[in-house]
Enzyme design. Structure first.
Site, mmCIF file in Angstrom:
data_model
loop_
_atom_site.group_PDB
_atom_site.id
_atom_site.type_symbol
_atom_site.label_atom_id
_atom_site.label_comp_id
_atom_site.label_asym_id
_atom_site.label_seq_id
_atom_site.Cartn_x
_atom_site.Cartn_y
_atom_site.Cartn_z
ATOM 1 N N ALA A 83 0.794 -1.186 -0.097
ATOM 2 C CA ALA A 83 0.118 -0.148 0.120
ATOM 3 C C ALA A 83 0.772 1.272 0.106
ATOM 4 O O ALA A 83 2.014 1.259 0.231
ATOM 5 C CB ALA A 83 -0.883 0.117 1.158
ATOM 6 N N GLY B 8 0.063 -5.389 0.354
ATOM 7 C CA GLY B 8 -1.034 -5.285 -0.369
ATOM 8 C C GLY B 8 -0.681 -6.147 -1.716
ATOM 9 O O GLY B 8 -1.400 -6.541 -2.570
ATOM 10 N N GLU C 100 -0.931 -9.833 -1.226
ATOM 11 C CA GLU C 100 -2.531 -10.002 -1.283
ATOM 12 C C GLU C 100 -2.993 -9.875 -2.302
ATOM 13 O O GLU C 100 -3.888 -10.884 -2.781
ATOM 14 C CB GLU C 100 -3.139 -8.940 -0.182
ATOM 15 C CG GLU C 100 -2.939 -9.175 1.226
ATOM 16 C CD GLU C 100 -3.177 -7.979 2.003
ATOM 17 O OE1 GLU C 100 -4.165 -8.080 3.050
ATOM 18 O OE2 GLU C 100 -2.811 -6.755 1.918
ATOM 19 N N GLU D 31 2.627 -6.209 7.493
ATOM 20 C CA GLU D 31 2.024 -5.035 8.224
ATOM 21 C C GLU D 31 2.194 -5.012 9.714
ATOM 22 O O GLU D 31 1.987 -3.837 10.359
ATOM 23 C CB GLU D 31 0.276 -5.276 7.840
ATOM 24 C CG GLU D 31 -0.069 -5.167 6.506
ATOM 25 C CD GLU D 31 0.157 -6.114 5.596
ATOM 26 O OE1 GLU D 31 -0.235 -6.250 4.532
ATOM 27 O OE2 GLU D 31 0.905 -7.167 5.963
#
Length: 255
Positions: free
Chosen positions: A61, A106, A109, A129
């Site tokens: 992110a 991300g 993911e 994270e």
């Protein structure tokens, strides 16, 4: 645009293009959702590649963008974040991630949303994270644990450590490791082969597996049974069986 869809010969490539690290900011997330819907709707897209380019898949992110968001802002945004990734996961066609360089947070993911993952031998994947005082928020706690098992997923999520391609392969986080220069070529070969397959049966197979994993075995078998019987109404089934009887296996040409 930070993400583009390029289509050729039945294969659609969803290409991240936000240098230098393909950070997944809000605009990129929203664009992923739009292109997932476009790939779903277009009949000329029969299989999909997720690709970040030769150097990096996606490093996660946009931390600077998230840093200024408070609790209320993230409560509002978190559903849209997840929906963007879920839209990729629910493309009813075969999806392969071509992972080069970093696939972190991300980015990891996003790769988890694919049906199959081909990684470069220099790839590094992880869910860091926890090092920010957070947990994965785009499906990582759910898709990673379903893919590699809860204890292995917890190790990666609790520690935030990165794993190299060889360990990712052992864990089942990726399905194949190839030289970095061959990642897209190998992903394209996988997608192109399936783009020639029976589209409705491939959709049925994907939905039966994915929906079955979320249900008990009896419900899963019912989903399989419904799709299996339904495929007897398709032209591809007629072509496939006729070709098998007349020419032998593996020679059918599907529409």
């Amino acid at each position: 645009m930070t993400v583009n869809l390029e289509v050729a010969e039945g294969v659609g490539t969803i290409r991240l293009d936000r240098p230098p690290m393909n950070a997944l900011d809000i605009a990129t997330q929203d664009r992923l959702r739009e292109l997932a819907q476009e790939a779903t709707d277009r009949d000329d897209v029969r299989a999909v590649i997720l690709y970040g380019g030769e150097k990096v898949f996606a490093a996660g992110a946009d931390i600077k963008e998230m840093q200024v968001m408070d609790h209320a802002a993230m409560v509002k945004r978190s559903r849209a974040l997840q929906d963007s990734f879920t839209a990729i996961a629910r493309i009813p066609k075969p999806v392969v991630a071509a992972v080069t360089g970093y696939a972190l947070g991300g980015g990891c993911e996003l790769a988890l949303c694919a049906d199959y993952r081909i990684a470069a031998d220099n790839a590094k994947l992880g869910q860091p994270e926890i090092l920010l005082g957070l947990i994965p928020g785009a499906g990582g706690t759910q898709r990673l644990s379903r893919l590699i098992g809860p204890s292995r997923a917890k190790d990666l999520i609790f520690t935030g450590r990165m794993v190299k391609a060889d360990e990712a392969l052992r864990l089942g986080l990726v399905d194949r490791v190839v030289p970095a220069a061959e990642v897209y070529e190998q992903a394209h070969a996988w997608a192109a082969k399936l783009a020639q397959g029976p589209a409705i049966a491939l959709r049925a197979a994907k939905e039966a597996v994915d929906q079955g994993l979320e249900a008990d075995i009896d419900t899963g078998l019912a989903i399989e049974r419904t799709w299996f019987a339904g495929l007897f109404a398709t032209e591809d089934r007629e072509r496939g069986m006729r070709s098998f009887v007349e020419e032998g296996p593996g020679k059918a040409k599907f529409v």
